[in-house]
Design an enzyme around this catalytic site. Structure first.
Site, PDB file in Angstrom:
ATOM      1  N   TYR A  54      -0.528  15.187 -86.957  1.00 13.65           N
ATOM      2  CA  TYR A  54      -1.168  14.999 -88.277  1.00 13.65           C
ATOM      3  C   TYR A  54      -2.259  16.048 -88.514  1.00 13.65           C
ATOM      4  O   TYR A  54      -2.285  16.717 -89.559  1.00 13.65           O
ATOM      5  CB  TYR A  54      -1.737  13.574 -88.358  1.00 13.65           C
ATOM      6  CG  TYR A  54      -2.593  13.347 -89.581  1.00 13.65           C
ATOM      7  CD1 TYR A  54      -2.020  13.112 -90.828  1.00 13.65           C
ATOM      8  CD2 TYR A  54      -3.986  13.387 -89.499  1.00 13.65           C
ATOM      9  CE1 TYR A  54      -2.808  12.926 -91.961  1.00 13.65           C
ATOM     10  CE2 TYR A  54      -4.777  13.197 -90.619  1.00 13.65           C
ATOM     11  CZ  TYR A  54      -4.190  12.967 -91.845  1.00 13.65           C
ATOM     12  OH  TYR A  54      -4.965  12.797 -92.969  1.00 13.65           O
ATOM     13  N   VAL A  74      -8.547  18.137 -99.333  1.00  8.49           N
ATOM     14  CA  VAL A  74      -9.986  18.429 -99.208  1.00  8.49           C
ATOM     15  C   VAL A  74     -10.263  19.909 -98.935  1.00  8.49           C
ATOM     16  O   VAL A  74     -11.421  20.321 -98.928  1.00  8.49           O
ATOM     17  CB  VAL A  74     -10.713  17.572 -98.141  1.00  8.49           C
ATOM     18  CG1 VAL A  74     -10.846  16.136 -98.579  1.00  8.49           C
ATOM     19  CG2 VAL A  74     -10.062  17.688 -96.782  1.00  8.49           C
TER      20      VAL A  74
HETATM   21  O1  DON Z   1      -7.389  13.399 -92.575  1.00 12.58           O
HETATM   22  C1  DON Z   1      -8.217  14.012 -93.249  1.00 12.58           C
HETATM   23  O2  DON Z   1      -9.302  13.526 -93.532  1.00 12.58           O
HETATM   24  C2  DON Z   1      -7.849  15.388 -93.759  1.00 12.58           C
HETATM   25  N1  DON Z   1      -7.066  16.073 -92.775  1.00 12.58           N
HETATM   26  C3  DON Z   1      -7.103  15.319 -95.033  1.00 12.58           C
HETATM   27  C4  DON Z   1      -7.825  14.566 -96.114  1.00 12.58           C
HETATM   28  C5  DON Z   1      -7.596  15.098 -97.483  1.00 12.58           C
HETATM   29  O3  DON Z   1      -7.203  16.216 -97.689  1.00 12.58           O
HETATM   30  C6  DON Z   1      -7.970  14.199 -98.608  1.00 12.58           C
HETATM   31  N2  DON Z   1      -7.685  14.816 -99.895  1.00 12.58           N
HETATM   32  N3  DON Z   1      -8.284  15.086-100.848  1.00 12.58           N
END
Ligand code: DON
Length: 354
Positions: free
Chosen positions: A195, A265
């Site tokens: 992930y 993000v």
């Molecule tokens: O798991 C996380 O927090 C990040 N790898 C991905 C979160 C994310 O991109 C939320 N989107 N806006």
């Protein structure tokens, strides 16, 4: 006479210039320390039309961390592997909660609400991992991205993956919590490793917009002629993007933008105008929900001026997301006519086929 391609080019350039000049840029994510190093003044926009014309402006060719946008592609892969059985492991309802929330998991016995919140995406990753070593599963995901974008240069940013691996305590909690309900099959560390690494794939707006083409065109990439998923599946993935793609900001994005889209993000959004265009925008500053601020921000003026392709005909005050939506109005769509204009809405949904 200006051709449609020239009009698209100039609209995209105009939007990029406007957005680059904006000073209210939101805040760059810093809970993944490596992402805090990104220049908040970056801005890129790419629109790929149905005819293959690519309109690009700003930092269109600068790679950035796609983060949660990768969840669209892992969802597609997992559906390919297990079909509708996937929905026994993850729901498809909007959560109304932040992307990293744990609260619903207890009430709902470890089944995440949808595949785009972190818990749901971790469960989807677990499905892809089953029967493979983590490295193989990750290889599948990266190869899929390269195939979709028709670009073999796409890679994982190892520094971003390592940075999240060091600080991903919430995701570690979510994964362990789901594991306690038997929702994850694989060792938690393995699933999270895959992930974190797929979230750390780095792509440019150009690559992302290319990769999204199959979703804009009923499952088939019009550039290569290759079918990636069935028409039905493409439409369903788009439905989940529309309802869940921006977490607790999904309703607002649908209201203002009216397109299926997925944020990350890292500051990217990939969106599709079904039958018309695939779009990628990048502006690293985020809003309070962790969605890109300029990417989905808009102005009533632009809305009135341009008459866009989406649900906005239902209200005159919906902001037009400056960077996503001005770009592909080819003049064939009805102009917004005001609240309660059902005929406009029906006409629109037929045309836009969302
Ligand atoms: O798991 C996380 O927090 C990040 N790898 C991905 C979160 C994310 O991109 C939320 N989107 N806006």
């Amino acid at each position: 006479m200006t051709t449609a391609a020239e009009k698209l080019d100039s609209t995209v350039a105009e939007i990029a210039a406007e957005m680059t000049a904006r000073t209210d840029r939101g805040l760059v994510a810093d809970y993944i320390p490596e992402l805090a190093r990104v220049d908040p003044n970056s801005f890129g926009l790419v629109v790929v039309g149905a005819d293959g014309h690519v309109a690009a402006a700003g930092d269109a060719d600068v790679p950035f961390s796609i983060q949660s946008i990768s969840k669209v592609f892992t969802l597609t892969l997992a559906l390919g592997l297990v079909g509708d059985r996937l929905w026994q492991r993850v729901g498809r309802e909007p959560s109304g909660s932040p992307f990293n929330s744990i609260v619903q998991l207890e009430r709902e016995r470890g089944i995440p609400r949808n595949p785009f919140i972190n818990a749901g995406a971790i469960a989807v990753t677990d499905v892809i991992l089953s029967g493979h070593k983590p490295r193989e599963a990750l290889g599948e995901i990266v190869r899929f991205m390269r195939f979709l974008a028709d670009d073999s240069s796409i890679v994982i940013d190892d520094a971003v993956a390592a940075s999240e691996q060091r600080t991903g305590f919430r995701n570690i909690a979510l994964a362990n919590y789901m594991k306690s309900f038997g929702v994850l099959e694989n060792p938690v560390d393995f699933t999270l490793g895959v992930y974190f690494h797929h979230c750390a794939i780095a792509m440019t707006c150009r690559q992302l917009a290319m990769a999204g083409r199959f979703l804009a065109h009923d499952g088939t990439n019009p550039g290569t002629g290759l079918t990636v998923v069935s028409q039905e599946r493409a439409r369903r993935i788009n439905a989940v993007m529309l309802t869940c793609g921006h977490y607790d900001g999904s309703g607002e994005f649908a209201y203002r933008v009216g397109l299926p889209g997925k944020s990350g993000v890292g500051g990217g959004i990939m969106a599709v105008a079904p039958g018309k265009a695939s779009i990628a925008v990048w502006s690293p500053g985020l809003d309070a929900q962790g969605n890109p601020l300029l990417g989905s921000d808009g102005s009533g003026d632009a809305h009135q001026t341009h008459g866009l392709v989406d649900f906005r005909s239902i209200g005159p005050n919906g902001g037009c997301p400056a960077c996503l939506l001005r770009a592909w109005d080819d003049g064939s769509l009805p102009k917004p006519r005001g609240i309660g204009d059902e005929s406009g809405l029906a006409h629109l949904s037929r045309k836009a086929a969302v």
